[in-house]
Design a protein around this motif. Structure first.
Motif, mmCIF file in Angstrom:
data_model
loop_
_atom_site.group_PDB
_atom_site.id
_atom_site.type_symbol
_atom_site.label_atom_id
_atom_site.label_comp_id
_atom_site.label_asym_id
_atom_site.label_seq_id
_atom_site.Cartn_x
_atom_site.Cartn_y
_atom_site.Cartn_z
ATOM 1 N N ALA A 82 0.888 -22.853 17.743
ATOM 2 C CA ALA A 82 1.729 -22.842 16.537
ATOM 3 C C ALA A 82 1.037 -23.689 15.479
ATOM 4 C CB ALA A 82 3.105 -23.414 16.847
ATOM 5 N N PHE A 83 0.931 -23.136 14.273
ATOM 6 C CA PHE A 83 0.277 -23.891 13.201
ATOM 7 C C PHE A 83 0.841 -23.469 11.854
ATOM 8 C CE2 PHE A 83 -2.535 -20.444 11.794
ATOM 9 C CZ PHE A 83 -2.554 -19.638 12.912
ATOM 10 N N ASN A 84 0.496 -24.239 10.846
ATOM 11 C CA ASN A 84 0.820 -23.887 9.472
ATOM 12 C C ASN A 84 -0.467 -23.550 8.737
ATOM 13 O OD1 ASN A 84 3.669 -24.372 9.582
ATOM 14 N ND2 ASN A 84 3.218 -26.566 9.605
ATOM 15 N N VAL A 85 -0.423 -22.498 7.949
ATOM 16 C CA VAL A 85 -1.524 -22.147 7.052
ATOM 17 C C VAL A 85 -1.172 -22.738 5.692
ATOM 18 C CG1 VAL A 85 -2.834 -20.294 5.976
ATOM 19 C CG2 VAL A 85 -1.864 -19.982 8.282
ATOM 20 N N ARG A 86 -1.954 -23.715 5.269
ATOM 21 C CA ARG A 86 -1.676 -24.371 3.986
ATOM 22 C C ARG A 86 -2.508 -23.706 2.899
ATOM 23 N NH1 ARG A 86 1.886 -27.955 4.278
ATOM 24 N NH2 ARG A 86 2.362 -28.828 6.337
ATOM 25 N N LEU A 87 -1.857 -23.324 1.816
ATOM 26 C CA LEU A 87 -2.588 -22.639 0.744
ATOM 27 C C LEU A 87 -1.958 -22.926 -0.609
ATOM 28 C CD1 LEU A 87 -1.913 -18.789 1.194
ATOM 29 C CD2 LEU A 87 -0.564 -20.563 2.221
ATOM 30 N N ASN A 88 -2.768 -22.734 -1.628
ATOM 31 C CA ASN A 88 -2.302 -22.930 -3.001
ATOM 32 C C ASN A 88 -2.011 -21.572 -3.605
ATOM 33 O OD1 ASN A 88 -2.553 -25.839 -3.254
ATOM 34 N ND2 ASN A 88 -4.756 -25.485 -3.021
ATOM 35 N N MET A 89 -0.751 -21.374 -3.980
ATOM 36 C CA MET A 89 -0.341 -20.127 -4.609
ATOM 37 C C MET A 89 -0.224 -20.383 -6.113
ATOM 38 S SD MET A 89 0.865 -18.094 -1.881
ATOM 39 C CE MET A 89 2.451 -17.329 -2.275
ATOM 40 N N PRO A 90 -0.201 -19.306 -6.907
ATOM 41 C CA PRO A 90 0.024 -19.497 -8.343
ATOM 42 C C PRO A 90 1.305 -20.297 -8.591
ATOM 43 C CG PRO A 90 -0.554 -17.212 -7.872
ATOM 44 C CD PRO A 90 -0.396 -17.892 -6.545
ATOM 45 N N GLU A 91 2.288 -20.163 -7.692
ATOM 46 C CA GLU A 91 3.572 -20.844 -7.868
ATOM 47 C C GLU A 91 3.546 -22.290 -7.372
ATOM 48 O OE1 GLU A 91 3.060 -18.163 -6.056
ATOM 49 O OE2 GLU A 91 4.035 -16.479 -7.067
ATOM 50 N N GLY A 92 2.457 -22.705 -6.717
ATOM 51 C CA GLY A 92 2.387 -24.072 -6.208
ATOM 52 C C GLY A 92 1.928 -24.092 -4.759
ATOM 53 N N LYS A 93 2.005 -25.271 -4.147
ATOM 54 C CA LYS A 93 1.594 -25.399 -2.756
ATOM 55 C C LYS A 93 2.564 -24.618 -1.861
ATOM 56 C CE LYS A 93 -0.559 -29.988 -3.019
ATOM 57 N NZ LYS A 93 -1.954 -29.588 -2.713
ATOM 58 N N ALA A 94 2.015 -24.024 -0.820
ATOM 59 C CA ALA A 94 2.836 -23.225 0.092
ATOM 60 C C ALA A 94 2.261 -23.325 1.494
ATOM 61 C CB ALA A 94 2.853 -21.770 -0.353
ATOM 62 N N HIS A 95 3.061 -22.965 2.479
ATOM 63 C CA HIS A 95 2.491 -22.792 3.813
ATOM 64 C C HIS A 95 3.155 -21.612 4.505
ATOM 65 C CE1 HIS A 95 5.875 -25.597 4.737
ATOM 66 N NE2 HIS A 95 5.937 -24.946 5.889
ATOM 67 N N ILE A 96 2.403 -21.041 5.433
ATOM 68 C CA ILE A 96 2.912 -19.957 6.265
ATOM 69 C C ILE A 96 2.984 -20.492 7.688
ATOM 70 C CG2 ILE A 96 2.644 -17.550 6.970
ATOM 71 C CD1 ILE A 96 0.695 -17.165 4.674
ATOM 72 N N GLN A 97 4.145 -20.320 8.312
ATOM 73 C CA GLN A 97 4.362 -20.770 9.694
ATOM 74 C C GLN A 97 3.926 -19.644 10.623
ATOM 75 O OE1 GLN A 97 8.573 -21.359 9.297
ATOM 76 N NE2 GLN A 97 8.343 -23.322 8.268
ATOM 77 N N VAL A 98 2.945 -19.920 11.467
ATOM 78 C CA VAL A 98 2.329 -18.875 12.282
ATOM 79 C C VAL A 98 2.263 -19.320 13.745
ATOM 80 C CG1 VAL A 98 0.246 -17.436 12.569
ATOM 81 C CG2 VAL A 98 0.871 -18.293 10.289
ATOM 82 N N ILE A 99 2.372 -18.359 14.655
ATOM 83 C CA ILE A 99 1.961 -18.570 16.056
ATOM 84 C C ILE A 99 0.920 -17.514 16.381
ATOM 85 C CG2 ILE A 99 2.668 -18.255 18.474
ATOM 86 C CD1 ILE A 99 5.209 -19.845 17.807
ATOM 87 N N ASP A 100 -0.246 -17.954 16.837
ATOM 88 C CA ASP A 100 -1.313 -17.050 17.282
ATOM 89 C C ASP A 100 -1.327 -16.991 18.803
ATOM 90 O OD1 ASP A 100 -2.258 -16.506 14.744
ATOM 91 O OD2 ASP A 100 -4.258 -17.351 15.083
ATOM 92 N N VAL A 101 -1.475 -15.787 19.332
ATOM 93 C CA VAL A 101 -1.699 -15.598 20.764
ATOM 94 C C VAL A 101 -3.047 -14.920 20.937
ATOM 95 C CG1 VAL A 101 -0.927 -14.423 22.866
ATOM 96 C CG2 VAL A 101 0.761 -15.446 21.318
ATOM 97 N N MET A 102 -3.931 -15.541 21.713
ATOM 98 C CA MET A 102 -5.222 -14.960 22.015
ATOM 99 C C MET A 102 -5.280 -14.596 23.501
ATOM 100 S SD MET A 102 -5.720 -16.606 19.106
ATOM 101 C CE MET A 102 -6.865 -17.190 17.840
ATOM 102 N N THR A 103 -5.874 -13.425 23.813
ATOM 103 C CA THR A 103 -6.260 -13.140 25.191
ATOM 104 C C THR A 103 -7.779 -13.281 25.282
ATOM 105 O OG1 THR A 103 -6.477 -10.771 24.796
ATOM 106 C CG2 THR A 103 -4.324 -11.561 25.556
#
Lengths: 126, 126
Positions: A82-103
């Motif tokens: 589980a992680f957050n993707v931190r990024l700068n959007m035109p509207e300001g700072k944002a993050h996307i809450q993600v869970i990655d599963v790898m096999t």
């Protein structure tokens, strides 16, 4: 079978390569015939060339990955984080809450990656 | 397709039912023909009866679930969440670091559950 420590190290290497904007380093973690479904519910990217292109675009956004909790292994050839993707959007700072599963394949490379995040997981911080 | 809010509410209902030791309440969240793989790499439990039995045993341990980060949805019929399973072992307090991935059927019930955790995710706290 890939052992838990090896799987967790590969997951961490993925985060670290992303945070160096090292798309080739990310692609090297994948098997030649790997698949990426990011987000889950979107068309699969198949094969190393398509995956390398995807990560070139992804790191070009300047996004940074920040673990939200320790990486999990499993009793099989799979791990999750589980992680957050931190990024700068035109509207300001944002993050996307993600869970990655790898096999993993027998060589310890990612055989598949699935990224769980929806529209409701995109958070504008201000 | 099940919408993101409905999927996240079902994931939260699973946590809440677990924390009430309500095995029947958990089983009700699953489709009749659902499967559970907990941990990933272990034999599948198939069908509501086997799943209800599994959760009766699970809640009897007195374990409690604590989200480690917000529940994630996806663009498909799947959602995921990172949590800790808090439990008392003969050796003292412990927790298991887990990520669950659920897929959903058209009725909004869990079609499958996979729990990602390995031996290295069991943490003795003292």
């Amino acid at each position: 079978m890939t052992d838990e420590a090896t799987m967790k190290a590969a997951m961490q290497a993925y985060v670290d390569a992303f945070n160096r904007s090292d798309a080739a380093g990310i692609a090297d973690l994948f098997a030649d015939d790997a698949t990426v479904e990011d987000p889950v519910g979107s068309p699969l990217k198949s094969g190393k060339a398509a995956i390398a292109d995807f990560y070139k675009m992804a790191v070009a956004t300047g996004a940074r990955l920040e673990l939200a909790a320790p990486i999990r292994a499993s009793h099989g050839n799979a791990a999750a984080m589980a992680f957050n993707v931190r990024l700068n959007m035109p509207e300001g700072k944002a993050h996307i809450q993600v869970i990655d599963v790898m096999t993993f394949n027998e060589a310890g490379k990612f055989a598949s990656m699935k990224a769980y995040w929806g529209k409701s997981d995109m958070v504008l911080e201000k």
